[in-house]
Enzyme design. Structure first.
Site, mmCIF file in Angstrom:
data_model
loop_
_atom_site.group_PDB
_atom_site.id
_atom_site.type_symbol
_atom_site.label_atom_id
_atom_site.label_comp_id
_atom_site.label_asym_id
_atom_site.label_seq_id
_atom_site.Cartn_x
_atom_site.Cartn_y
_atom_site.Cartn_z
ATOM 1 N N TYR A 279 13.997 -2.927 16.523
ATOM 2 C CA TYR A 279 13.753 -2.799 14.973
ATOM 3 C C TYR A 279 15.452 -3.303 14.091
ATOM 4 O O TYR A 279 15.219 -4.719 13.497
ATOM 5 C CB TYR A 279 13.884 -1.480 14.284
ATOM 6 C CG TYR A 279 13.873 -1.229 12.607
ATOM 7 C CD1 TYR A 279 13.305 -1.952 12.836
ATOM 8 C CD2 TYR A 279 15.083 -0.427 12.241
ATOM 9 C CE1 TYR A 279 12.622 -1.663 10.635
ATOM 10 C CE2 TYR A 279 15.074 -0.791 10.451
ATOM 11 C CZ TYR A 279 13.342 -1.478 10.035
ATOM 12 O OH TYR A 279 13.540 -1.687 8.721
ATOM 13 N N THR B 284 1.092 -1.112 0.011
ATOM 14 C CA THR B 284 0.411 -0.199 0.224
ATOM 15 C C THR B 284 0.633 1.317 -0.317
ATOM 16 O O THR B 284 0.316 2.187 -0.100
ATOM 17 C CB THR B 284 -0.845 -0.426 1.038
ATOM 18 O OG1 THR B 284 -0.129 -0.178 2.270
ATOM 19 C CG2 THR B 284 -1.588 -1.168 1.417
ATOM 20 N N SER C 113 17.503 -5.375 5.954
ATOM 21 C CA SER C 113 17.542 -3.783 6.385
ATOM 22 C C SER C 113 19.639 -3.405 6.456
ATOM 23 O O SER C 113 19.782 -4.410 6.973
ATOM 24 C CB SER C 113 17.292 -3.015 7.471
ATOM 25 O OG SER C 113 17.684 -1.979 8.086
HETATM 26 P P1 NDP Z 1 6.258 2.224 3.705
HETATM 27 O O1 NDP Z 1 6.375 2.561 5.493
HETATM 28 O O2 NDP Z 1 5.731 2.822 2.700
HETATM 29 O O3 NDP Z 1 5.539 0.998 4.292
HETATM 30 C C1 NDP Z 1 5.213 0.092 4.937
HETATM 31 C C2 NDP Z 1 3.945 -1.216 5.069
HETATM 32 O O4 NDP Z 1 4.119 -1.950 4.935
HETATM 33 C C3 NDP Z 1 2.873 -0.524 4.020
HETATM 34 O O5 NDP Z 1 2.902 -1.136 3.105
HETATM 35 C C4 NDP Z 1 1.834 -1.598 5.174
HETATM 36 O O6 NDP Z 1 0.722 -1.621 5.327
HETATM 37 C C5 NDP Z 1 2.285 -2.785 5.641
HETATM 38 N N1 NDP Z 1 2.465 -2.834 6.932
HETATM 39 C C6 NDP Z 1 3.146 -2.923 8.185
HETATM 40 N N2 NDP Z 1 2.191 -3.095 9.049
HETATM 41 C C7 NDP Z 1 1.851 -3.858 8.315
HETATM 42 C C8 NDP Z 1 0.894 -4.899 8.884
HETATM 43 N N3 NDP Z 1 0.872 -5.429 10.484
HETATM 44 N N4 NDP Z 1 0.312 -5.693 8.494
HETATM 45 C C9 NDP Z 1 0.030 -6.053 6.970
HETATM 46 N N5 NDP Z 1 0.954 -5.086 6.619
HETATM 47 C C10 NDP Z 1 1.301 -4.462 6.777
HETATM 48 O O7 NDP Z 1 7.697 2.421 4.608
HETATM 49 P P2 NDP Z 1 8.705 1.111 3.522
HETATM 50 O O8 NDP Z 1 8.362 0.821 2.073
HETATM 51 O O9 NDP Z 1 9.649 1.711 3.489
HETATM 52 O O10 NDP Z 1 8.888 -0.296 4.336
HETATM 53 C C11 NDP Z 1 8.922 -1.541 3.780
HETATM 54 C C12 NDP Z 1 10.126 -2.954 4.123
HETATM 55 O O11 NDP Z 1 10.962 -2.192 3.685
HETATM 56 C C13 NDP Z 1 9.864 -2.735 5.954
HETATM 57 O O12 NDP Z 1 10.519 -3.867 6.362
HETATM 58 C C14 NDP Z 1 11.091 -1.654 6.192
HETATM 59 O O13 NDP Z 1 11.413 -1.878 7.851
HETATM 60 C C15 NDP Z 1 11.740 -1.740 5.155
HETATM 61 N N6 NDP Z 1 13.267 -0.689 5.271
HETATM 62 C C16 NDP Z 1 12.492 0.349 4.644
HETATM 63 C C17 NDP Z 1 13.773 1.174 4.651
HETATM 64 C C18 NDP Z 1 13.291 2.690 4.621
HETATM 65 O O14 NDP Z 1 14.810 3.170 4.903
HETATM 66 N N7 NDP Z 1 12.495 3.135 4.135
HETATM 67 C C19 NDP Z 1 15.568 0.474 5.179
HETATM 68 C C20 NDP Z 1 15.734 -0.797 5.028
HETATM 69 C C21 NDP Z 1 14.121 -1.488 4.911
HETATM 70 P P3 NDP Z 1 -0.222 -1.096 5.465
HETATM 71 O O15 NDP Z 1 0.155 0.036 6.487
HETATM 72 O O16 NDP Z 1 -1.367 -0.851 5.212
HETATM 73 O O17 NDP Z 1 -0.963 -2.295 6.380
HETATM 74 C C1 8X3 Z 2 15.343 0.738 7.901
HETATM 75 C C2 8X3 Z 2 17.321 1.701 7.620
HETATM 76 O O1 8X3 Z 2 18.839 2.771 9.011
HETATM 77 O O2 8X3 Z 2 16.588 3.868 9.437
HETATM 78 O O3 8X3 Z 2 15.500 0.154 8.049
HETATM 79 O O4 8X3 Z 2 16.903 1.185 9.918
HETATM 80 S S1 8X3 Z 2 17.312 2.191 8.894
#
Ligand code: NDP
Ligand code: 8X3
Length: 250
Positions: free
Chosen positions: A150, A10, A137
């Protein structure tokens, strides 16, 4: 036509991956908790014949099982699973953190990823094909103050991905752990609980990764030859690097 299941589609990475694979004519199964966003993505990316949506909380084991068990026949052969749904909550030191935040990160980043993987693996093994891409990550490699649970949850994702490969040796199923660094998505809005100023600061004055960068990486990985398994891929923005170890001087 090939089918990809993307958890957490999403926003952020998941949404960008969905758009890229839709453009390349894949069938999509998109999950998340926000029904409205799932509905508009479904409409935009080809309608119910090409996009199946499942709205549920990934930490709810029964909901995961139900979503997979009730997939329409045409979506039931899943070629690629992207375990992407996840979140960070808070940046407080361990003694000041809210224990509910820790629970939620464990339930989502660890248990949700376990449930989806466990549910899809038997069919992948039966079909003698499949590709699981876990979104870890840099936090799973490099600790930072306030990262506590985390960081630990992403270290789980790394080790689980590596261990899966040992279980799956000979099955033709591929597993990759992708470890992005600072990327501009809704991640920081979620981490700082809608404190937009604090979230914006994470990306100010620096060039972060984009969700598109991660989608492009996944597209490349999925299109590598079947005998190639990239085990781990750490991706940082050029404007991010590891810092020195900290030393306290009283
Ligand atoms: P966003 O917050 O944009 O996206 C997170 C997604 O996860 C949303 O679609 C959300 O959907 C879904 N989500 C969260 N909790 C739940 C739940 N309990 N059940 C179902 N869906 C869930 O963040 P990112 O796109 O950045 O994150 C995606 C992944 O990448 C994560 O695992 C994050 O830890 C990882 N990540 C992110 C980094 C960054 O700097 N952005 C770097 C490294 C890793 P909804 O809210 O509709 O449920
Ligand atoms: C997300 C990147 O550095 O904020 O996983 O943990 S950091």
């Amino acid at each position: 036509m090939k089918t990809i299941l993307i958890t957490g589609a999403t926003s952020g990475f998941g949404e960008a991956i969905a758009r890229l694979f839709a453009k390349n004519d894949w069938q999509l199964i998109l999950t998340g908790r926000r029904q409205q966003r799932l509905d508009s993505l479904q409409q935009e990316l080809g309608g119910p014949d090409k996009v199946h949506t499942c709205c549920f909380d990934i930490s709810d084991r029964k909901a995961v099982e139900h979503a997979v068990d009730s997939l329409p026949r045409q979506f039931s052969d899943i070629d690629v699973l992207v375990n992407n749904a996840g979140l960070a909550l808070g940046l407080e030191p361990a003694d000041k953190t809210d224990l509910d935040d820790w629970d939620k990160m464990v339930d989502t980043n660890i248990k949700g990823l376990m449930y989806c993987t466990h549910k899809l693996l038997p069919k992948m093994r039966e079909r003698k094909q499949g590709y699981i891409l876990n979104i870890g990550s840099i936090a799973g490699n490099w600790p930072y103050p306030g990262g506590n649970v985390y960081c630990a949850s992403k270290a789980f994702v790394k080790q689980f991905s590596l261990a899966l490969r040992t279980d799956l040796l000979g099955s033709a199923i591929r597993v990759t752990n992708i470890e992005p660094g600072n990327a501009e998505t809704e991640f920081s809005n979620v981490r700082f609980k809608a404190d937009e100023q604090r979230a914006d600061k994470v990306y100010q004055g620096t060039v972060a990764l984009t969700a598109q960068d991660i989608a492009d990486t996944i597209w490349w990985l999925v299109n590598t030859p079947k005998h190639v398994n990239v085990t781990t891929m750490e991706i940082m923005p050029t404007e991010q690097a590891n810092g020195p170890l900290a030393v306290y001087r009283g």
